[in-house]
Design a protein around this motif. Structure first.
Motif: not given
Length: 362
Positions: A300-315
């Motif tokens: 389970a490699y969780n792809q959801t994180n708490g970083k702001s979408p302003e940093v990267n709108m894909n990740w």
């Protein structure tokens, strides 16, 4: 001795014998309270752990996970008398290597080279949870990677990532797989993924705003629904097979040693819309992943994180992480959880030690 005394002694003897026998009988019924319940380890369920090192959701390397458990991240569960191996990873916390995402994941202890490979990984699993929060415009939100091929060398890019993704409020999610280009040159910032749908949608289907979701996929996979994948790499060619009861079996083929993305004209439309606008517009080496050691990953490699979408709108998902507090994330559904029922790995004679990857990233 008179008959009355003889009768009393006989009655007492019989009564004593009855009480002793009854006491023994009662003792046999009662379990030994001092006897501990035997732990069922993951290596009891899927006996292939000698081939892997286990990375936990706190970023640590637990090593070879034979006869090992961690109640926060890696343990076993029983459902309908079947034992499963549970991999669990929060949205936020300490990560492994340079990744922004937490993972509880097996990483193969050997690496093999695609051109001479004859290596195979199979798994049967069900996804039990994906993050309860995230930005619907961000392609990685609400998703978890459940199987990978990873490069151990140079850019350490990933010729394969298998995803499960389900938006909040939907009953069914999507299964899709990615090929990440092995970027030409020394600058890897232009790398991008190309996503292919298996059941449901691919990675590029996102919401129109942060809380508006696209239409639910009609042929998707629900949480708790079993499916299987098979990955085989032989003589430079990757073959994929996906099966699930009630769904069409899907197969795919990808050349790992000859690139189809060597010029900007080769960049597909999906990438033009998803990655090029954020500056990820690189091209691939002509021989793709030839000459690089690759290895399998599973978990389970969780792809959801708490970083702001302003940093990267894909990740960067902007999801709830409670400041990295794992138990708070688990309490309100902000984690990924995947259960594996079976798995197998076949390693070719050409495979060599992958210790260098762990030395760089632990």
């Amino acid at each position: 001795m008179n008959k009355k005394n003889i009768l009393s002694i006989t009655t007492f003897t019989v009564l004593s014998l009855f009480l002793v026998l009854n006491s023994c009988k009662n003792e046999a019924k009662e379990p030994n309270k001092n006897e501990a319940t035997k732990t069922v380890y993951a290596s009891d369920v899927i006996p292939f752990f000698d081939h892997w090192k286990l990375i936990l959701g706190d970023g640590s390397n637990a090593g070879i996970a034979t006869n090992f458990e961690n109640k926060d991240f890696f343990y076993t569960a029983t459902n309908d008398k079947t034992n499963w191996v549970v991999f669990k990873a929060p949205n936020g916390g300490d990560t492994h290597g340079t990744s922004n995402n937490t993972r509880t994941e097996l990483a193969q202890t050997k690496k093999w080279y695609p051109k001479t490979a004859n290596d195979k990984l199979t798994a049967t699993l069900k996804v039990m949870n994906v993050s309860a929060t995230g930005d619907a415009r961000v392609a990685a939100s609400y998703s978890v990677v459940i199987g990978q091929i990873h490069s151990a060398d140079k850019h350490e890019n990933e010729p394969l990532k298998i995803f499960y993704k389900k938006f909040s409020g939907h009953a069914k999610g999507s299964v899709f797989w990615h090929y990440e280009i092995n970027t030409k040159g020394d600058d890897n910032s232009g790398r991008w993924d190309y996503s292919t749908a298996v059941w449901g949608n691919d990675f590029s289907v996102v919401g129109t705003d942060a809380s508006t979701y696209p239409e639910e996929p009609k042929d998707g996979i629900a949480l708790g629904e079993e499916f299987s994948y098979e990955i085989e790499v032989k003589d430079g060619i990757m073959n994929l097979k996906f099966t699930s009861e009630g769904h069409e079996t899907k197969t795919f083929t990808k050349n790992l040693i000859v690139s189809e993305y060597t010029t900007t004209a080769d960049i597909p439309e999906q990438t033009q819309k998803l990655f090029v606008p954020i500056g990820q517009d690189g091209v691939e080496r002509k021989n793709a992943y030839a000459g690089e050691g690759c290895f399998f990953k599973l978990g389970a490699y969780n792809q959801t994180n708490g970083k702001s979408p302003e940093v990267n709108m894909n990740w960067c998902s902007g999801a709830e992480t409670h400041g990295g507090d794992i138990q708070k994330q688990y309490a309100d559904g902000n984690y990924a959880e995947v259960w594996f029922k079976t798995g197998s790995i076949s390693v070719s004679d050409n495979a060599v030690s992958n210790e260098g990857y762990f030395t760089k990233n632990d």
